[in-house]
Motif scaffolding. Structure first.
Motif, PDB file in Angstrom:
ATOM      1  N   ASN A 129       0.818  -1.220   0.000  1.00  0.00           N
ATOM      2  CA  ASN A 129       0.000   0.000   0.000  1.00  0.00           C
ATOM      3  C   ASN A 129       0.847   1.263   0.000  1.00  0.00           C
ATOM      4  O   ASN A 129       0.523   2.234  -0.681  1.00  0.00           O
ATOM      5  CB  ASN A 129      -0.952  -0.005   1.194  1.00  0.00           C
ATOM      6  CG  ASN A 129      -2.071  -1.003   1.032  1.00  0.00           C
ATOM      7  OD1 ASN A 129      -2.567  -1.225  -0.063  1.00  0.00           O
ATOM      8  ND2 ASN A 129      -2.447  -1.639   2.123  1.00  0.00           N
ATOM      9  N   VAL A 130       1.934   1.270   0.750  1.00  0.00           N
ATOM     10  CA  VAL A 130       2.793   2.453   0.835  1.00  0.00           C
ATOM     11  C   VAL A 130       3.459   2.744  -0.502  1.00  0.00           C
ATOM     12  O   VAL A 130       3.487   3.877  -0.970  1.00  0.00           O
ATOM     13  CB  VAL A 130       3.860   2.282   1.950  1.00  0.00           C
ATOM     14  CG1 VAL A 130       4.973   3.317   1.819  1.00  0.00           C
ATOM     15  CG2 VAL A 130       3.206   2.362   3.319  1.00  0.00           C
ATOM     16  N   TYR A 131       3.983   1.707  -1.137  1.00  0.00           N
ATOM     17  CA  TYR A 131       4.729   1.903  -2.378  1.00  0.00           C
ATOM     18  C   TYR A 131       3.866   1.795  -3.632  1.00  0.00           C
ATOM     19  O   TYR A 131       4.314   2.154  -4.714  1.00  0.00           O
ATOM     20  CB  TYR A 131       5.903   0.918  -2.457  1.00  0.00           C
ATOM     21  CG  TYR A 131       7.021   1.305  -1.523  1.00  0.00           C
ATOM     22  CD1 TYR A 131       7.999   2.208  -1.912  1.00  0.00           C
ATOM     23  CD2 TYR A 131       7.078   0.792  -0.229  1.00  0.00           C
ATOM     24  CE1 TYR A 131       9.014   2.580  -1.058  1.00  0.00           C
ATOM     25  CE2 TYR A 131       8.093   1.159   0.639  1.00  0.00           C
ATOM     26  CZ  TYR A 131       9.047   2.056   0.220  1.00  0.00           C
ATOM     27  OH  TYR A 131      10.052   2.429   1.078  1.00  0.00           O
ATOM     28  N   GLY A 132       2.651   1.273  -3.496  1.00  0.00           N
ATOM     29  CA  GLY A 132       1.767   1.148  -4.651  1.00  0.00           C
ATOM     30  C   GLY A 132       2.280   0.159  -5.685  1.00  0.00           C
ATOM     31  O   GLY A 132       1.961   0.271  -6.866  1.00  0.00           O
ATOM     32  N   ILE A 133       3.101  -0.784  -5.250  1.00  0.00           N
ATOM     33  CA  ILE A 133       3.670  -1.795  -6.147  1.00  0.00           C
ATOM     34  C   ILE A 133       3.111  -3.148  -5.725  1.00  0.00           C
ATOM     35  O   ILE A 133       3.175  -3.507  -4.550  1.00  0.00           O
ATOM     36  CB  ILE A 133       5.211  -1.838  -6.045  1.00  0.00           C
ATOM     37  CG1 ILE A 133       5.823  -0.474  -6.359  1.00  0.00           C
ATOM     38  CG2 ILE A 133       5.777  -2.913  -6.961  1.00  0.00           C
ATOM     39  CD1 ILE A 133       7.310  -0.391  -6.033  1.00  0.00           C
ATOM     40  N   LYS A 134       2.582  -3.897  -6.679  1.00  0.00           N
ATOM     41  CA  LYS A 134       2.079  -5.242  -6.380  1.00  0.00           C
ATOM     42  C   LYS A 134       3.273  -6.174  -6.164  1.00  0.00           C
ATOM     43  O   LYS A 134       4.144  -6.274  -7.011  1.00  0.00           O
ATOM     44  CB  LYS A 134       1.209  -5.744  -7.525  1.00  0.00           C
ATOM     45  CG  LYS A 134       0.546  -7.082  -7.257  1.00  0.00           C
ATOM     46  CD  LYS A 134      -0.312  -7.510  -8.414  1.00  0.00           C
ATOM     47  CE  LYS A 134      -0.943  -8.848  -8.302  1.00  0.00           C
ATOM     48  NZ  LYS A 134      -0.487  -9.785  -7.340  1.00  0.00           N
ATOM     49  N   ASP A 135       3.314  -6.812  -5.016  1.00  0.00           N
ATOM     50  CA  ASP A 135       4.376  -7.749  -4.630  1.00  0.00           C
ATOM     51  C   ASP A 135       5.765  -7.173  -4.914  1.00  0.00           C
ATOM     52  O   ASP A 135       6.520  -7.682  -5.758  1.00  0.00           O
ATOM     53  CB  ASP A 135       4.196  -9.095  -5.348  1.00  0.00           C
ATOM     54  CG  ASP A 135       4.998 -10.223  -4.711  1.00  0.00           C
ATOM     55  OD1 ASP A 135       5.717  -9.969  -3.724  1.00  0.00           O
ATOM     56  OD2 ASP A 135       4.919 -11.347  -5.211  1.00  0.00           O
ATOM     57  N   PRO A 136       6.139  -6.097  -4.175  1.00  0.00           N
ATOM     58  CA  PRO A 136       7.455  -5.476  -4.415  1.00  0.00           C
ATOM     59  C   PRO A 136       8.590  -6.473  -4.223  1.00  0.00           C
ATOM     60  O   PRO A 136       8.562  -7.288  -3.300  1.00  0.00           O
ATOM     61  CB  PRO A 136       7.530  -4.367  -3.354  1.00  0.00           C
ATOM     62  CG  PRO A 136       6.226  -4.326  -2.665  1.00  0.00           C
ATOM     63  CD  PRO A 136       5.431  -5.512  -3.060  1.00  0.00           C
ATOM     64  N   SER A 137       9.591  -6.406  -5.087  1.00  0.00           N
ATOM     65  CA  SER A 137      10.692  -7.374  -5.037  1.00  0.00           C
ATOM     66  C   SER A 137      11.516  -7.249  -3.761  1.00  0.00           C
ATOM     67  O   SER A 137      12.164  -8.215  -3.350  1.00  0.00           O
ATOM     68  CB  SER A 137      11.598  -7.213  -6.258  1.00  0.00           C
ATOM     69  OG  SER A 137      12.193  -5.934  -6.264  1.00  0.00           O
ATOM     70  N   PHE A 138      11.503  -6.081  -3.133  1.00  0.00           N
ATOM     71  CA  PHE A 138      12.290  -5.902  -1.914  1.00  0.00           C
ATOM     72  C   PHE A 138      11.605  -6.497  -0.681  1.00  0.00           C
ATOM     73  O   PHE A 138      12.206  -6.599   0.379  1.00  0.00           O
ATOM     74  CB  PHE A 138      12.648  -4.430  -1.676  1.00  0.00           C
ATOM     75  CG  PHE A 138      11.482  -3.484  -1.760  1.00  0.00           C
ATOM     76  CD1 PHE A 138      10.630  -3.294  -0.690  1.00  0.00           C
ATOM     77  CD2 PHE A 138      11.249  -2.775  -2.926  1.00  0.00           C
ATOM     78  CE1 PHE A 138       9.565  -2.419  -0.771  1.00  0.00           C
ATOM     79  CE2 PHE A 138      10.188  -1.887  -3.022  1.00  0.00           C
ATOM     80  CZ  PHE A 138       9.338  -1.712  -1.934  1.00  0.00           C
ATOM     81  N   VAL A 139      10.353  -6.905  -0.809  1.00  0.00           N
ATOM     82  CA  VAL A 139       9.660  -7.613   0.274  1.00  0.00           C
ATOM     83  C   VAL A 139      10.071  -9.083   0.176  1.00  0.00           C
ATOM     84  O   VAL A 139       9.710  -9.780  -0.772  1.00  0.00           O
ATOM     85  CB  VAL A 139       8.131  -7.446   0.174  1.00  0.00           C
ATOM     86  CG1 VAL A 139       7.409  -8.362   1.139  1.00  0.00           C
ATOM     87  CG2 VAL A 139       7.748  -5.988   0.419  1.00  0.00           C
ATOM     88  N   ILE A 140      10.845  -9.536   1.174  1.00  0.00           N
ATOM     89  CA  ILE A 140      11.401 -10.892   1.109  1.00  0.00           C
ATOM     90  C   ILE A 140      10.992 -11.762   2.298  1.00  0.00           C
ATOM     91  O   ILE A 140      11.451 -12.895   2.410  1.00  0.00           O
ATOM     92  CB  ILE A 140      12.935 -10.867   0.967  1.00  0.00           C
ATOM     93  CG1 ILE A 140      13.600 -10.139   2.133  1.00  0.00           C
ATOM     94  CG2 ILE A 140      13.324 -10.273  -0.377  1.00  0.00           C
ATOM     95  CD1 ILE A 140      15.116 -10.250   2.156  1.00  0.00           C
ATOM     96  N   ILE A 141      10.138 -11.266   3.152  1.00  0.00           N
ATOM     97  CA  ILE A 141       9.669 -12.078   4.281  1.00  0.00           C
ATOM     98  C   ILE A 141       8.970 -13.336   3.772  1.00  0.00           C
ATOM     99  O   ILE A 141       9.003 -14.376   4.422  1.00  0.00           O
ATOM    100  CB  ILE A 141       8.745 -11.250   5.208  1.00  0.00           C
ATOM    101  CG1 ILE A 141       8.390 -12.011   6.487  1.00  0.00           C
ATOM    102  CG2 ILE A 141       7.471 -10.817   4.502  1.00  0.00           C
ATOM    103  CD1 ILE A 141       9.514 -12.214   7.439  1.00  0.00           C
ATOM    104  N   ASP A 142       8.360 -13.253   2.595  1.00  0.00           N
ATOM    105  CA  ASP A 142       7.673 -14.417   2.024  1.00  0.00           C
ATOM    106  C   ASP A 142       8.659 -15.539   1.699  1.00  0.00           C
ATOM    107  O   ASP A 142       8.364 -16.714   1.917  1.00  0.00           O
ATOM    108  CB  ASP A 142       6.842 -14.032   0.804  1.00  0.00           C
ATOM    109  CG  ASP A 142       7.606 -13.238  -0.255  1.00  0.00           C
ATOM    110  OD1 ASP A 142       8.606 -12.568   0.081  1.00  0.00           O
ATOM    111  OD2 ASP A 142       7.193 -13.275  -1.428  1.00  0.00           O
ATOM    112  N   GLU A 143       9.833 -15.191   1.205  1.00  0.00           N
ATOM    113  CA  GLU A 143      10.856 -16.212   0.939  1.00  0.00           C
ATOM    114  C   GLU A 143      11.354 -16.850   2.238  1.00  0.00           C
ATOM    115  O   GLU A 143      11.600 -18.054   2.286  1.00  0.00           O
ATOM    116  CB  GLU A 143      12.048 -15.638   0.167  1.00  0.00           C
ATOM    117  CG  GLU A 143      11.856 -15.583  -1.316  1.00  0.00           C
ATOM    118  CD  GLU A 143      11.085 -14.362  -1.792  1.00  0.00           C
ATOM    119  OE1 GLU A 143      10.667 -14.349  -2.950  1.00  0.00           O
ATOM    120  OE2 GLU A 143      10.880 -13.418  -0.997  1.00  0.00           O
ATOM    121  N   VAL A 144      11.500 -16.039   3.260  1.00  0.00           N
ATOM    122  CA  VAL A 144      11.949 -16.567   4.553  1.00  0.00           C
ATOM    123  C   VAL A 144      10.948 -17.594   5.074  1.00  0.00           C
ATOM    124  O   VAL A 144      11.319 -18.710   5.456  1.00  0.00           O
ATOM    125  CB  VAL A 144      12.156 -15.423   5.577  1.00  0.00           C
ATOM    126  CG1 VAL A 144      12.435 -15.973   6.966  1.00  0.00           C
ATOM    127  CG2 VAL A 144      13.271 -14.491   5.127  1.00  0.00           C
TER     128      VAL A 144
END
Length: 154
Positions: free
Chosen positions: A72-87
């Motif tokens: 929501n903050v960046y307005g990007i769907k699934d931002p690449s810098f969000v990596i908690i999902d990989e963890v």
């Protein structure tokens, strides 16, 4: 007095979702997140299965919240810098898998292959959007790899 304000929630979400900035790496942030997940697994592997699963569930829930804020903050769907999902996906792939160096390497490589290729149903799940959509495709990817590792073990 408000304990949480919008800025503190955003900062918390950024720290969690990017794993304290690791996600901002210029080279392969998803792989870096997976390596961090492997590192956490190495730390948690000797804990009880109940604690391990509880930790993964809590991290998944926090990851949904933090990822949603970042989207929501960046307005990007699934931002690449969000990596908690990989963890979280990496941690799921090792649930009830006895540790050996070979299993750790196999789990890492299989998870990266599944995550990058977005095999069905992952390609459908990632379309959900929001924090849940960001997290669920990697969680299911981790589950797929877990099943493969369980078959290899047996």
């Amino acid at each position: 007095m408000k304990f949480f304000n919008e800025d503190s929630i955003q900062r918390f979400s950024e720290h969690i979702s990017t794993i304290f900035g690791i996600g901002y790496t210029a080279y392969a942030p998803g792989t870096m997140g997976s390596l961090f997940g492997l590192l956490i697994y190495m730390f948690l592997k000797d804990f009880s299965l109940v604690f391990y699963v509880f930790f993964v569930v809590v991290l998944f829930i926090v990851g949904v919240f933090a990822s949603d804020v970042m989207e929501n903050v960046y307005g990007i769907k699934d931002p690449s810098f969000v990596i908690i999902d990989e963890v979280v996906g990496m941690l799921i792939c090792f649930i009830a898998v006895p540790y050996t160096p070979v299993m750790a390497i196999a789990g890492f490589l299989l998870f990266r292959a599944v995550d990058i290729s977005k095999v069905p149903p992952l390609n459908i799940l990632e379309r959900i959007g929001g924090g849940f959509g960001i997290m669920i495709d990697d969680a299911v990817g981790g589950l797929i790899v877990n099943i493969v590792l369980q078959v290899i073990i047996r």
